[in-house]
Design a protein around this motif. Sequence first.
Motif, PDB file in Angstrom:
ATOM      1  N   GLU A  11      29.118   5.115 -21.527  1.00  0.00           N
ATOM      2  CA  GLU A  11      28.156   4.012 -21.494  1.00  0.00           C
ATOM      3  C   GLU A  11      28.699   2.760 -22.173  1.00  0.00           C
ATOM      4  O   GLU A  11      28.302   1.642 -21.834  1.00  0.00           O
ATOM      5  CB  GLU A  11      26.842   4.445 -22.155  1.00  0.00           C
ATOM      6  CG  GLU A  11      26.120   5.539 -21.384  1.00  0.00           C
ATOM      7  CD  GLU A  11      24.773   5.876 -21.994  1.00  0.00           C
ATOM      8  OE1 GLU A  11      23.777   5.924 -21.249  1.00  0.00           O
ATOM      9  OE2 GLU A  11      24.721   6.076 -23.228  1.00  0.00           O
ATOM     10  N   ASN A  14      31.146   1.491 -19.391  1.00  0.00           N
ATOM     11  CA  ASN A  14      30.605   1.440 -18.035  1.00  0.00           C
ATOM     12  C   ASN A  14      31.602   1.987 -17.017  1.00  0.00           C
ATOM     13  O   ASN A  14      31.900   1.350 -16.008  1.00  0.00           O
ATOM     14  CB  ASN A  14      30.201   0.010 -17.659  1.00  0.00           C
ATOM     15  CG  ASN A  14      29.044  -0.502 -18.484  1.00  0.00           C
ATOM     16  OD1 ASN A  14      28.129   0.254 -18.814  1.00  0.00           O
ATOM     17  ND2 ASN A  14      29.077  -1.773 -18.826  1.00  0.00           N
ATOM     18  N   GLY A  66      19.439   5.719 -13.531  1.00  0.00           N
ATOM     19  CA  GLY A  66      19.743   4.794 -12.449  1.00  0.00           C
ATOM     20  C   GLY A  66      18.889   5.040 -11.232  1.00  0.00           C
ATOM     21  O   GLY A  66      18.441   4.108 -10.558  1.00  0.00           O
ATOM     22  N   THR A  69      15.496   3.545 -11.787  1.00  0.00           N
ATOM     23  CA  THR A  69      15.552   2.087 -11.638  1.00  0.00           C
ATOM     24  C   THR A  69      15.512   1.693 -10.174  1.00  0.00           C
ATOM     25  O   THR A  69      14.799   0.761  -9.775  1.00  0.00           O
ATOM     26  CB  THR A  69      16.837   1.533 -12.294  1.00  0.00           C
ATOM     27  OG1 THR A  69      16.831   1.853 -13.685  1.00  0.00           O
ATOM     28  CG2 THR A  69      16.917   0.016 -12.131  1.00  0.00           C
ATOM     29  N   CYS A 103      19.196   0.970  -0.534  1.00  0.00           N
ATOM     30  CA  CYS A 103      18.614   1.499  -1.763  1.00  0.00           C
ATOM     31  C   CYS A 103      17.981   2.866  -1.502  1.00  0.00           C
ATOM     32  O   CYS A 103      18.140   3.808  -2.275  1.00  0.00           O
ATOM     33  CB  CYS A 103      17.585   0.503  -2.296  1.00  0.00           C
ATOM     34  SG  CYS A 103      16.969   0.894  -3.947  1.00  0.00           S
ATOM     35  N   GLY A 106      24.652   1.496  -8.351  1.00  0.00           N
ATOM     36  CA  GLY A 106      23.334   1.177  -8.908  1.00  0.00           C
ATOM     37  C   GLY A 106      23.216  -0.246  -9.394  1.00  0.00           C
ATOM     38  O   GLY A 106      22.283  -0.971  -9.029  1.00  0.00           O
ATOM     39  N   ASN A 107      24.173  -0.667 -10.245  1.00  0.00           N
ATOM     40  CA  ASN A 107      24.108  -2.051 -10.765  1.00  0.00           C
ATOM     41  C   ASN A 107      24.241  -3.069  -9.649  1.00  0.00           C
ATOM     42  O   ASN A 107      23.600  -4.109  -9.647  1.00  0.00           O
ATOM     43  CB  ASN A 107      25.212  -2.261 -11.807  1.00  0.00           C
ATOM     44  CG  ASN A 107      24.951  -1.480 -13.076  1.00  0.00           C
ATOM     45  OD1 ASN A 107      23.808  -1.123 -13.368  1.00  0.00           O
ATOM     46  ND2 ASN A 107      25.991  -1.210 -13.839  1.00  0.00           N
ATOM     47  N   GLN A 108      25.097  -2.748  -8.681  1.00  0.00           N
ATOM     48  CA  GLN A 108      25.291  -3.679  -7.559  1.00  0.00           C
ATOM     49  C   GLN A 108      24.012  -3.805  -6.737  1.00  0.00           C
ATOM     50  O   GLN A 108      23.620  -4.898  -6.327  1.00  0.00           O
ATOM     51  CB  GLN A 108      26.435  -3.164  -6.699  1.00  0.00           C
ATOM     52  CG  GLN A 108      26.905  -4.142  -5.631  1.00  0.00           C
ATOM     53  CD  GLN A 108      28.175  -3.673  -4.938  1.00  0.00           C
ATOM     54  OE1 GLN A 108      28.806  -2.743  -5.394  1.00  0.00           O
ATOM     55  NE2 GLN A 108      28.535  -4.320  -3.860  1.00  0.00           N
ATOM     56  N   GLN A 149      20.986  -3.223  -7.814  1.00  0.00           N
ATOM     57  CA  GLN A 149      19.982  -3.925  -8.630  1.00  0.00           C
ATOM     58  C   GLN A 149      20.202  -5.423  -8.601  1.00  0.00           C
ATOM     59  O   GLN A 149      19.261  -6.208  -8.428  1.00  0.00           O
ATOM     60  CB  GLN A 149      20.039  -3.415 -10.063  1.00  0.00           C
ATOM     61  CG  GLN A 149      18.973  -4.045 -10.973  1.00  0.00           C
ATOM     62  CD  GLN A 149      18.952  -3.411 -12.351  1.00  0.00           C
ATOM     63  OE1 GLN A 149      19.695  -2.498 -12.638  1.00  0.00           O
ATOM     64  NE2 GLN A 149      18.089  -3.905 -13.191  1.00  0.00           N
ATOM     65  N   THR A 150      21.467  -5.851  -8.728  1.00  0.00           N
ATOM     66  CA  THR A 150      21.774  -7.290  -8.711  1.00  0.00           C
ATOM     67  C   THR A 150      21.381  -7.915  -7.379  1.00  0.00           C
ATOM     68  O   THR A 150      20.766  -8.980  -7.323  1.00  0.00           O
ATOM     69  CB  THR A 150      23.277  -7.515  -8.966  1.00  0.00           C
ATOM     70  OG1 THR A 150      23.608  -6.985 -10.242  1.00  0.00           O
ATOM     71  CG2 THR A 150      23.607  -8.998  -8.923  1.00  0.00           C
ATOM     72  N   GLU A 183      17.430  -7.881  -6.975  1.00  0.00           N
ATOM     73  CA  GLU A 183      16.799  -8.871  -7.866  1.00  0.00           C
ATOM     74  C   GLU A 183      17.080 -10.288  -7.400  1.00  0.00           C
ATOM     75  O   GLU A 183      16.217 -11.169  -7.495  1.00  0.00           O
ATOM     76  CB  GLU A 183      17.292  -8.667  -9.297  1.00  0.00           C
ATOM     77  CG  GLU A 183      16.743  -7.398  -9.931  1.00  0.00           C
ATOM     78  CD  GLU A 183      17.337  -7.151 -11.324  1.00  0.00           C
ATOM     79  OE1 GLU A 183      16.816  -6.275 -12.031  1.00  0.00           O
ATOM     80  OE2 GLU A 183      18.307  -7.840 -11.696  1.00  0.00           O
TER      81      GLU A 183
END
Length: 725
Positions: free
Chosen positions: A168, A171, A201, A204, A298, A314-316, A318-319, A322
């Motif tokens: 973590e 990353n 994740g 989220t 998603c 996941g982060n991609q 989310q970005t 959003e």
Amino acid sequence: MASKLASDFGEQFLTCQVCMLHFRDPRVLPCLHTFCRECLQEWATKQQPLECPTCRTQVSLPDKGVDGLRTNFYVNNLLDFAAVKKEAGPGVPCQVCEGGRDQTKLWCTDCAMLLCESCTAIHRKVPVTSQHELVPQEGTEGREGPDRPQRKRHCHKHKSQELVFYCESCNVLVCTACTVIDHRPGKDHNPVEISTVAQRGRETLKGLLEDIVPRMKEMQASSKEVEKKMSNLNPAKEAATDQAKAYFHQLADLLQKRESEILRQIDDQCRADGKALQTQKEAIEFELAGLTSAQTFCQQAVERGSDVHILEVGNQVQTRVETLLAKQQDLESDWSEFQFVENTTVKDFNDEVWTFGGLKTDVDVSKCGVVVKPAVQGFHCSASLTTVNRAGHACVTHSRAVTTNMKDPSGTGVPTKLQMGSEGRWEISYVPKVTGNHSLEVKVNSQEVAGSPFDVTVQDKGTPVLTIGRKGGGVGDLDGPLDVAVDTDGTIVVVEQGNRRVQMFHADTGGCLGGFPVSGEGPYGLGLDSEGAILVTSLGEDCAIRRYSKQGALLNSVQPDCLCPSGAAVLQDGRMVVSDSAQGSCLLLEHDGSLIRDIGSGHLQFPSSIAVDESRGVIYVTDRFAHKIFAFDLEGNLTLSFGRQGQGDGEFQSPAGVALDPAGNVIVGNAGDGRVQVFAPDGSFVRNVATVTGKSARGVAVTPEGLCVAVACYKGHCVELYRYM
């Protein structure tokens, strides 16, 4: 499961939309669309900046280019599973020995290969492959999503180790060996089992799915509403046309001309409204397509993605989601039906025939606005009009609804040209022949816009259209500005010697947009690189070339073998050309400051500013002691020199600043007498632009499209802008 795969996705989901073949090394763009690695590499060579082939979103590639993009392991797993289904049929050979056609086969999830019974036995005995997961075809039928067998992911450093932890702190996915060597638990590293992190994740992404659905419904409803209004366009046109014809037929031949005029207005309004509504509908559907794509991606990740896949994208996801949700989209249409209006009864038409009839639109003349821009004699000048509806929103109307009339101080008419832009914006252009106060009348639907007629002061060519700053140390004040530059957005960047800082200003209003202090005993010159960073040269004991972000962060500092770095210019590839006034030469440097070659030794006495025309491969250098401009090619060869000391056309008094206009003409500012002159690329004199305040023109720069020249007035403690084109 195979049949479910086919029904859920089909071939289209496993097919690259560029080459129309099954994905080969699929890579995910930030917009969540997936393509073959090779297809993206070929696409990137044809297009800069890179745009997604599907949604046209501009993509900023990582440092490693396409190879730095995330691999879509979810698609890889689906392709593997499709291969299992295809290759597990009767008569298909083993993928290792190419035999065992009639035997039951197993799928190795680590090797992504189909094995016969003999090869399976060997596979289990070999130490390297003994721990691989072997799954029979029938074992995959009832397992879905993360539980379905998937290709294993192994550590790039420890090839035999599977990725089972997630650090973590860093990353990054790591193996067991990594947690012992490079990611040992402690204050700097926190490896956690991937299932634990993946669950967070997954939750989220589920929340993002819940946010997408209502937004999609809202946009779908809005799209239907716009479509409904579009369907009413032609009926409204037909109704207004019928009313106009019935009215004008009573007036016989006398009204034929007026009737034709009204009909043209109706057609123009219909086309204008139709274009505006179509544009809005396309914009809404474009955003809806983006949301739909993100929802699909998603949902696939949530329902079928592995833990590794969730962590990878996941982060991609989310970005991307959003960004889509935060984007403001006008979902309400401002269009209202137009109709024909009878302004005059038939019995009163005789004296008012040209006022009969009209097209009622949603434009509210009382809310329309006009902005008059600085005007200079002999140049193309302009004012802007925005037509506004009753709701206060910019709206489209037909061109015949807007009329303009301009007069010079003697009352003589000045021809104006009206050009419709987008979203209710109009440009009123004209070329004034004399100076003084002009009058500009603007009407919409035969009514004057508030403030009309407008006073327009036309200045002569040598008067600045804008003066920025005054002597002082406060925000927006200037103390000894030495150099000026203009970025691609039109922002004016100034370096001050007295305040030892850089400030940025709005080119239209002169308002200060920010600033920051700079290091060095004597800040002197400016340069802008292709990434928007600001280079500042400084003289004195701590002389250097320092590179700052627009927010004032020092990005790096270069101290070449240079006694007195003054002017600087940055090439597109990052190389720099720096003048050394103490040594009488210029240096061509790599981006890290290492010397490529010396330029100008033996020719230059006191080089100051530099401008580079990369299209012609020419470097222009001002020499304040020689009172000349020297031109060299990038190999260091002298190609041209022009000028001599004097106060006539084409002569110099300590030339300091130099810049190039879009046509390649050379603009030079004189520190000695304040004149700003223009020369052709061959050095022949073209014209004088102005003589600046304080009689000391130092740095010069050209605004985008060459509209104005910005001049740093060292003794006047300001920057002046003069019309140029």
